[in-house]
Scaffold this motif. Structure first.
Motif, PDB file in Angstrom:
ATOM      1  N   ALA A  11      66.531  55.045   1.302  1.00 66.39           N
ATOM      2  CA  ALA A  11      65.311  54.421   0.765  1.00 66.39           C
ATOM      3  C   ALA A  11      64.717  53.432   1.762  1.00 66.39           C
ATOM      4  N   ASP A  12      63.449  53.653   2.120  1.00 61.41           N
ATOM      5  CA  ASP A  12      62.670  52.766   2.993  1.00 61.41           C
ATOM      6  C   ASP A  12      63.124  52.722   4.451  1.00 61.41           C
ATOM      7  N   CYS A  13      63.951  53.651   4.858  1.00 60.04           N
ATOM      8  CA  CYS A  13      64.413  53.613   6.263  1.00 60.04           C
ATOM      9  C   CYS A  13      63.320  54.083   7.229  1.00 60.04           C
ATOM     10  N   ASP A  14      63.302  53.457   8.424  1.00 60.05           N
ATOM     11  CA  ASP A  14      62.366  53.849   9.483  1.00 60.05           C
ATOM     12  C   ASP A  14      62.968  54.932  10.363  1.00 60.05           C
ATOM     13  N   ILE A  15      64.298  54.915  10.462  1.00 63.57           N
ATOM     14  CA  ILE A  15      64.993  55.854  11.359  1.00 63.57           C
ATOM     15  C   ILE A  15      66.169  56.461  10.606  1.00 63.57           C
TER      16      ILE A  15
END
Ligand code: NCD
Length: 395
Positions: free
Chosen positions: A297-301
């Motif tokens: 959840a909400d990770c950029d990478i």
């Protein structure tokens, strides 16, 4: 205060050709630089400064007019302005590095990455120097990448694989290293199945040693190439939320990435079944998840890790099929990360085990090929900085 390059050259008492060799460029380019039509880039400045130090000539970075290329296009930090350089004899792990040192290596790598995209990518910076790749464990991309990096810089590169080495005849790691050392290598790149073996070896040789991966411990150039890939895509590392998913327990890539990303101000999550999370992970300051959807959840990478079955001494997952069901990256699980989250994998990939083939090949989201490209640039930067000291004069 800048000094014309011709005056700098006269101070060093060298010819245009010698300066060109030092800078890894042609005499014609030096001539243009001296005429003020061109300026040296940051790595060339570094090479001239190293030479001036060895000759005892008083020269500083302020003597050079610095071109735009010394300013990283991705984070706006001036490479030369940092003046940190890299004051280590070896590169054994990320754990020993400061944020400035990491930034310095990434900035220099970025210069090489740009240079590698031009036709003029063959240099002679390391002409006359020898790099030995000593691999006690199988490798394709890391070894090839170091070989290409050494050759692009003009070094002689020799590959020694364990299958063909005297180790099979009973020679110890140390004996092998000492033998190679006697051949006056300038850098040894070592991969070994045991954590700590590369450090031990570095204590027995005069030349620079680069850790190409030691057991489940560290793989510093992999973390640097991952960081360079991320920084070029996202513009920065600070504040990003990065998920490392899969076999964290056996992964040196995970360990080096955790050190690097946290040092640079990113937040790290690890997502894996409890059997694949090593004890004490939470003490490293990472958030631990056992559920992919919650963890992504909400990770950029989203960085996937291979199941390192060669390092497993028992059964850590019930079945590959079940592992993919719960932990394999497919589009449904990926939908929980940010819409522009990047997909990464250090390779080699087990398609259908930790990653779905379509996700791995998604040209809009996956930067797996770019990681390989950045690997060459990072290894050029590491070989460049670590071979600036002559092993014969090293303390
Ligand atoms: C990694 C390694 O060897 O640790 N691969 C690599 O360097 N490209 C990861 C892995 O083997 O899974």
């Amino acid at each position: 205060m800048s000094t014309p390059l011709r005056i700098i050259r006269e101070k060093l008492n060298i010819t245009q050709t010698e300066l060109a060799n030092l800078m890894g460029t042609t005499q014609a380019t030096v001539s243009r630089m001296e005429a003020g039509q061109w300026e040296p880039n940051a790595s060339q400045v570094q090479a001239v400064l190293a030479k001036s130090t060895s000759l005892g000539v008083d020269l500083s970075v302020d003597d050079f007019v610095l071109p735009n290329m010394s300013v990283s296009p991705t984070n706006g930090t001036s490479l030369a302005a940092s003046e940190v350089g890299f004051d280590h004899r070896h590169l054994l792990g990320i754990q020993d590095l400061s944020p400035d040192e990491i930034t310095f290596l990434l900035d220099l790598s970025n210069i090489y990455a740009e240079r590698n995209r031009t036709a003029d990518r063959k240099m002679s910076l390391l002409a006359g120097k020898t790099v030995i790749n000593l691999f006690f464990e199988e490798s394709t991309r890391t070894r090839t990448s170091f070989e290409l990096a050494g050759k692009r810089l003009g070094a002689d590169v020799i590959n020694i694989a364990v299958a063909s080495s005297s180790i099979k005849k009973g020679e110890t790691v140390i004996d092998t290293a000492v033998t190679l050392n006697a051949m006056h290598a300038d850098a040894l790149v070592v991969r070994h199945p045991h954590a700590g073996a590369v450090q031990l070896l570095s204590e027995k040789v005069n030349c620079a040693v680069i850790n190409g991966g030691d057991g489940s411990h560290e793989h510093p150039t992999q973390a640097l190439l991952d960081a360079l890939t991320i920084r070029r895509r996202k513009g920065h590392l600070q504040g990003l939320l990065v998920a490392l998913c899969g076999d964290v327990a056996h992964s040196r890539v995970a360990r080096s990435n955790i050190y690097l990303l946290q040092t640079m101000g990113a937040r790290v999550r690890v997502i894996a079944p409890p059997t694949l999370i090593p004890a004490g992970m939470d003490r490293l300051g990472v958030e631990v998840f056992h559920d992919m959807r919650a963890g992504l959840a909400d990770c950029d990478i989203v960085m996937m890790l291979r199941l390192q079955r060669e390092r497993m001494t028992g059964s850590f997952v019930p079945s590959v099929h079940e592992y993919f069901h719960f932990y394999g990256l497919d589009y449904e699980k990926l939908s929980h990360a940010k819409p522009d989250a990047l997909i990464m994998h250090p390779g080699p990939m087990n398609r259908g085990v930790e990653i779905d083939s379509a996700v791995a090949d998604d040209i809009d989201r996956s930067v797996i090929h770019e990681q390989v490209e950045m690997g060459v640039a990072v290894r050029m930067a590491c070989l460049d900085v670590l071979t600036r000291t002559d092993p014969r004069t090293a303390p």
